[in-house]
Design a protein around this motif. Sequence first.
Motif, short mmCIF file in Angstrom:
data_model
loop_
_atom_site.label_atom_id
_atom_site.label_comp_id
_atom_site.label_asym_id
_atom_site.label_seq_id
_atom_site.Cartn_x
_atom_site.Cartn_y
_atom_site.Cartn_z
N PRO A 162 18.83 19.33 33.57
CA PRO A 162 19.39 20.67 34.41
C PRO A 162 18.39 21.28 35.38
N LEU A 163 17.09 20.94 34.86
CA LEU A 163 16.03 21.76 35.68
C LEU A 163 16.08 21.55 37.02
N PHE A 164 16.60 20.21 37.45
CA PHE A 164 16.71 19.83 38.97
C PHE A 164 17.24 20.90 39.74
N ALA A 165 18.42 21.45 39.24
CA ALA A 165 19.14 22.28 40.16
C ALA A 165 18.36 23.69 40.49
N HIS A 166 17.09 23.98 39.95
CA HIS A 166 16.49 24.99 40.20
C HIS A 166 15.13 24.75 41.36
N ILE A 167 15.07 23.44 41.64
CA ILE A 167 14.08 23.26 42.60
C ILE A 167 13.88 23.76 43.89
N LEU A 225 14.31 12.03 40.61
CA LEU A 225 14.96 10.47 40.38
C LEU A 225 16.08 10.75 39.27
N SER A 226 15.74 11.75 38.32
CA SER A 226 17.04 11.75 37.54
C SER A 226 18.32 12.15 38.09
N LYS A 227 18.19 13.08 39.37
CA LYS A 227 19.38 13.24 40.05
C LYS A 227 19.84 11.87 40.91
N LEU A 228 19.17 11.20 41.15
CA LEU A 228 19.37 9.88 41.80
C LEU A 228 19.82 8.79 40.95
N GLY A 229 19.76 9.02 39.48
CA GLY A 229 20.14 8.23 38.58
C GLY A 229 19.04 7.05 38.18
N TYR A 230 17.75 7.43 38.56
CA TYR A 230 16.64 6.65 38.04
C TYR A 230 16.05 7.19 37.01
N GLY A 231 15.49 6.46 35.97
CA GLY A 231 14.32 6.95 35.41
C GLY A 231 12.90 6.66 36.04
N ALA A 232 12.03 7.29 35.51
CA ALA A 232 10.62 7.12 36.17
C ALA A 232 9.51 6.58 35.26
N GLY A 233 9.20 5.40 35.33
CA GLY A 233 8.09 5.01 34.37
C GLY A 233 6.64 5.22 35.07
N ALA A 243 -1.32 8.43 39.77
CA ALA A 243 -0.27 7.70 39.08
C ALA A 243 0.43 6.80 39.86
N ARG A 244 1.15 6.00 38.94
CA ARG A 244 1.73 4.72 39.54
C ARG A 244 3.12 5.26 38.85
N VAL A 245 4.14 5.01 39.74
CA VAL A 245 5.69 5.50 39.29
C VAL A 245 6.52 4.34 39.61
N ARG A 246 7.10 4.01 38.67
CA ARG A 246 8.05 2.77 38.83
C ARG A 246 9.54 3.33 38.49
N LEU A 247 10.53 3.01 39.41
CA LEU A 247 11.83 3.38 39.38
C LEU A 247 12.48 2.59 38.22
N GLN A 248 13.11 3.25 37.41
CA GLN A 248 13.80 2.26 36.24
C GLN A 248 15.24 2.70 36.09
N ALA A 249 16.31 1.59 35.92
CA ALA A 249 17.59 1.69 35.77
C ALA A 249 17.58 2.69 34.37
N SER A 250 18.32 3.69 34.64
CA SER A 250 18.70 4.66 33.53
C SER A 250 20.03 5.09 33.10
#
Length: 315
Positions: free
Chosen positions: A77-82, A36-44, A64-71
């Motif tokens: 940087p960990l995203f790059a290693h998924i 989500l951080s890659k897509l520009g969202y925060g996660a609540g 868990a309930r995940v809400r997309l948040q404006a961020s």
Amino acid sequence: MDLYVDATRLLPQTDPQYRQTHVSQGTFLELLVLALSKLGYGAGIEYFPDGEYANDTLESRPVARVRLQASTATLDPLFAHIVNRSSNKRPYRLDRPVPEDAVRKLLECAVEQSEVAFETSLRFEVAPPIRKTLSYLATAAMAIEVADRQRNIETAKWFRFSDAEIERKRDGFGLIHNGTTGMRRWVAETFLLDREGAADPRGMFATGAIDIARAQAESTPAFGVITTSSNSRRAQLLAGRCYARVALAAESQGLAMHPMSQVLEEYPAMQAIKGQFEQAIGLAPGGTAQMFFRLGYAERAPHTPRRDANEMLRT
Ligand SMILES: Cc1cc2nc3c(=O)[nH]c(=O)nc-3n(C[C@H](O)[C@H](O)[C@H](O)COP(=O)(O)O)c2cc1C
């Protein structure tokens, strides 16, 4: 979105309290937050929005309930290693210790997420005497694990005995993921191993698992442990988030990582050796070791298969 445990994919023999299932859910949540951080969202994230259940039961309520948040937050940087990360079950190089600097980076990445840092503790063991003890316990735990037919039947259900099976199911793991390739793999898969024979505690499947565990444990230059002070379902999710972050940071450092979970397991036959393990790592009273893993340098291992994401979505 709500995240649920898939009750058709549990391991009641080796994970009777479904603790590891919930740790796995935590690893998923962390990857989701990074994506989500890659897509520009925060996660609540709201854990157990319809109520948390006890840690020896499973209820069909969301974990868990995940809400997309404006961020405005920057990409983690960990995203790059998924995409490149995978559990590496090969033997590791004993001639290449894990540098202190790399260990420090792994410790730092776990605390960058404040919720994770608050709930979990992470430590690494690199000194030879404790490594020897942990290596012995990991191997002994595998010997206990494979000494029971029902446990072996459960493991064999998720073991993939050929490429054809991997392609058909797109899940589980096989010899190739331990680094057994070429002629050795062909001989083992063609003549030595099959699902029915795997149940036998004296058969090749069981005894081979002990040999593999020994080779893995004895070639390990650093062991890691993630502990929590409580063992609530929420703590298990956060341990999973911690594990995912550390595994991605390890990938970023060119390090291989691999969980060895047998010694943490809750079924009665494991309790004596589990106690010895907890003593060896100096576990605080009331605490729980949630993940135990190897860390080191190795050739890359092939990725385990993945199912189509659509199979996991309910709309
Ligand atoms: C909670 C948990 C426990 C695991 N325990 C083990 C283990 O004991 N032995 C092992 O070989 N792999 C273990 N794994 C790794 C999985 O077998 C498998 O490799 C992984 O979930 C699939 O993704 P990956 O290979 O890309 O990491 C564990 C994973 C999780 C999340």
